[in-house]
Motif scaffolding. Structure first.
Motif, short mmCIF file in Angstrom:
data_model
loop_
_atom_site.label_atom_id
_atom_site.label_comp_id
_atom_site.label_asym_id
_atom_site.label_seq_id
_atom_site.Cartn_x
_atom_site.Cartn_y
_atom_site.Cartn_z
N UNK A 1 0.89 -1.22 -0.02
CA UNK A 1 0.06 -0.15 -0.13
C UNK A 1 0.79 1.25 0.04
N UNK A 2 2.11 1.32 0.84
CA UNK A 2 2.74 2.47 0.76
C UNK A 2 3.42 2.53 -0.60
N UNK B 1 -12.81 -12.21 -1.02
CA UNK B 1 -11.54 -11.48 -0.56
C UNK B 1 -11.14 -12.28 0.49
N UNK B 2 -11.83 -13.11 0.91
CA UNK B 2 -11.08 -14.12 1.75
C UNK B 2 -10.60 -15.16 1.32
N UNK B 3 -11.02 -15.68 0.21
CA UNK B 3 -10.35 -16.68 -0.72
C UNK B 3 -9.12 -16.28 -1.27
N UNK C 1 -9.39 -4.15 4.37
CA UNK C 1 -10.66 -4.29 3.44
C UNK C 1 -11.56 -5.45 3.76
N UNK C 2 -10.91 -6.42 4.36
CA UNK C 2 -11.94 -7.55 4.81
C UNK C 2 -12.68 -7.10 5.99
N UNK D 1 -15.65 -4.74 4.66
CA UNK D 1 -16.65 -5.38 3.63
C UNK D 1 -17.49 -6.18 4.88
N UNK D 2 -16.93 -6.87 5.74
CA UNK D 2 -17.62 -7.50 6.85
C UNK D 2 -18.48 -6.51 7.65
N UNK D 3 -18.14 -5.41 7.87
CA UNK D 3 -19.06 -4.46 8.75
C UNK D 3 -20.19 -4.12 7.70
#
Length: 635
Positions: free
Chosen positions: A341-342, A410-412, A419-420, A423-425
């Motif tokens: 990301x950086x 995204x978990x797979x 990000x996980x 998306x879960x929220x």
């Protein structure tokens, strides 16, 4: 100073076959990476393009850290020490190396983490005499920087995933770093710092294949290594550039009061209480994509070291960028993702116009505010909603399915942890919406396997008794005529031309790709309901407005910052749907005679506010409930 060089200067330095002191790779060294194995080249090709939102959010996060550090500096100069008599405050310390101190630089390269072999001349990589502490005018380019380049023979242990360390000593002129040399060594005249030169990175091999033919396009050598080393292999990587900075700082630091993360670098002498000059290994501009693996075929390790002075405030920026202690609980995998990301932030800083970058940061702050307001109004709308007339319940249910598919996908694929979580929220919020649009109850009589209560979902009466359910079913029936053929064609394409880890991964990737491409079509049932009811008064317009503004900002980022074409098309098609919403709002004007979801009309409110008539009589409007049923339906 290297960190002050413009991107144009950096590119010109690279083109001349040199390595700039900010850590950018030189052309002759990049050429060596072309000889890297095909598996590494394939890994680099699979790296995703920098994501705009990762860039912006990363910049904003670091601005927040810098602000927090500045707030620490605004505190008092000293704090009481309970260990001292009567809690007397500690006295401010001073730098052991005054301004313009004449220094000698000794740099040793060794396989040992603790170095003591000062008599081995082969270990001495660089010796520079008569450096001036805090001088910004001398050096090869007149900026206080010095450089040294040498190709090292790759030790056998390093070829087999061993480590290589750099040991840096700054001594006052006339002194030597070897403690065994009596009369030439002085503890308070020697500054020492070390670090590991190579970097261990995880390389993951995904065993993908065509599910019908069993054929894969992966390199056979990679397949063989995956079978021998497993799906995850830890490999030593090398970068040919490193900058050694000595911070030009004479702040009266107080031991125990240095704010984090600066306290990790300020070292105090236990006897005198004063602090040593800060030596900082600056590899911030070393992009992750420029690292290459060290193996048995790599006989030489090119290394260009640069020494440069560094100002205090710029060092604070670098220290804040490399601060990771608050996230220790996330594990090493998250650190590697954070490095990627950086890289996106660094590429944006190097390649984006400064004015455009500043505008992007300002607009991204506005986007964050709009995103929060949209989320807030969405929750308020569904929490206070009493009637479902005019709202597509099936679209809400389909949204839950869509969020669940995205989360499983995204978990797979082991996406970024942040990000996980986001998306879960979002999935939890979609589940909560289900409880607002349907009656959810526990059936304790008809249990599953005789143990677990059964969940029962039932449409709310305000949805069943209105014409909305009929229009909603009709819209999804028409929509299925388009979606099912597209879904079948996309599934066949994914099965024939795309490699997958297994049938489970194929189902997830096929559903995710289909939703990403054609998911916007699920927004059309609400348009159909609006058309049939000739009204848009039931929509959450505040939330839609904020989301539309965010979509327009997405358009700005998508067409200004380098992004995939599918992402740009996705932003554009969302705009088209919202413009249709606006067109419907324009053609379906406000009708004061129309009864809203609370059973009242605008005409009734206007009559109540008009007060008594001229003759002193009170005007009593006719009750809505007194209307015939046919007239109610027409309304």
């Amino acid at each position: 100073m290297a960190a002050q060089e413009s991107p144009a200067a950096q590119r010109s330095t690279v083109s001349n076959g040199e390595v700039s002191s900010n850590g950018a790779a030189a052309s002759d060294q990049v050429a060596r990476t072309a000889d890297t194995p095909p598996d590494q080249q394939q890994q680099q090709q699979q790296q995703q393009q920098p994501n705009a939102w990762q860039v912006i959010k990363g910049v904003l996060f670091r601005i927040l850290i810098i602000w927090a550090i500045s707030s620490w500096f605004r505190r008092g100069p000293s704090t009481p020490d309970p260990s001292t008599p009567a809690g007397a405050p500690r006295l401010p310390s001073r730098n052991l190396f005054p301004k313009d101190t004449l220094m000698d630089l000794y740099i040793y390269i060794s396989e040992n983490e603790v170095f003591s072999d000062f008599n081995n001349t082969e270990s001495l990589f660089w010796f520079q005499r008569d450096l001036i502490y805090g001088d910004w005018t001398t050096g090869e380019e007149g900026d206080g920087c010095y450089g040294h380049y040498l190709e090292l023979d790759t030790p056998e242990s390093v070829q087999k995933n061993g480590s290589l360390y750099i040991h840096v000593y700054f001594t006052k002129s006339g002194f030597h770093p070897d403690p065994k040399r009596k009369g030439q060594y002085r503890r308070l005249a020697t500054v020492y710092a070390s670090r590991m030169l190579n970097k261990f990175k995880r390389r993951k091999f995904l065993k993908t294949k065509n599910l019908l033919t069993g054929v894969t396009e992966a390199d056979p050598e990679m397949i063989k290594r995956a079978e021998s080393h497993g799906p995850v292999e830890i490999i030593s990587h090398w970068h040919p550039n490193l900058t050694i900075n000595m911070v030009d700082d004479h702040t009266a630091w107080v031991k125990g009061s240095v704010p984090p993360p600066l306290d990790q670098h300020v070292k105090f002498d236990a006897v005198s209480g004063d602090y040593y000059p800060i030596v900082y290994f600056n590899d911030y501009w070393n992009l992750q994509k420029d690292y290459y693996p060290v193996n048995e075929t790599l006989e030489k390790l090119p290394l260009r070291l640069s020494f440069c002075p560094l100002s205090l405030w710029r060092w604070q920026l670098y220290a804040a960028q490399s601060a990771r202690s608050p996230w220790n609980f996330l594990g090493e995998d998250t650190y590697e993702q954070s490095d990627e990301d950086q890289d996106s932030v660094k590429v944006a800083l190097l390649e984006t116009n400064p004015y455009l970058l500043g505008l992007t940061i300002v607009v991204s702050i506005v986007h964050s505010v709009f995103e929060f307001l949209a989320f807030k109004n969405d929750i308020q709308f569904w929490n206070s909603r009493q009637s479902l007339e005019g709202l597509s319940v099936r679209s809400i249910i389909f949204g839950v399915f869509q969020s669940l598919v995205v989360l499983l996908y995204i978990l797979d694929n082991e996406t970024n942890f942040v990000v996980q979580v986001s998306v879960f929220i979002g999935l939890l919020i979609d589940f909560w919406k289900i409880t607002k649009v349907m009656d959810v109850k526990l059936d304790r009589e008809n249990k599953i396997a005789g143990v677990f209560p059964r969940l029962v979902f039932k449409d709310k009466s305000t949805y069943v008794e209105s014409s909305t359910k009929i229009y909603d079913d009709m819209a999804f029936k028409y929509l299925s005529w388009l979606l099912y053929p597209l879904f079948g064609c996309y599934a066949v394409y994914s099965l024939l031309y795309v490699e997958h880890k297994g049938w489970y991964s194929w189902v997830l990737s096929m559903l995710y790709g289909f939703l990403l491409t054609f998911g916007f079509i699920t927004m059309t049932p609400q348009l159909f309901i609006n058309y049939k009811m000739k009204s848009v008064a039931h929509l959450p317009w505040r939330m839609l407005t904020y989301k539309a503004l965010n979509t327009f900002i997405d358009d700005l980022f998508a067409f200004v910052i380098r992004m995939p074409m599918m992402y740009r098309i996705g932003c554009l098609r969302d705009d088209v749907v919202f413009f249709i919403y606006l067109y419907q709002r324009w053609i379906y004007r406000v009708d004061p005679n129309r009864v809203n979801e609370f059973g009242t009309s605008g005409l009734e409110h206007s009559e109540e506010n008009s007060g008594p008539g001229a003759a002193g009589e009170t005007l009593t409007p006719a009750a809505i409930t007194d209307k015939p049923e046919d007239e109610k339906k027409n309304d």
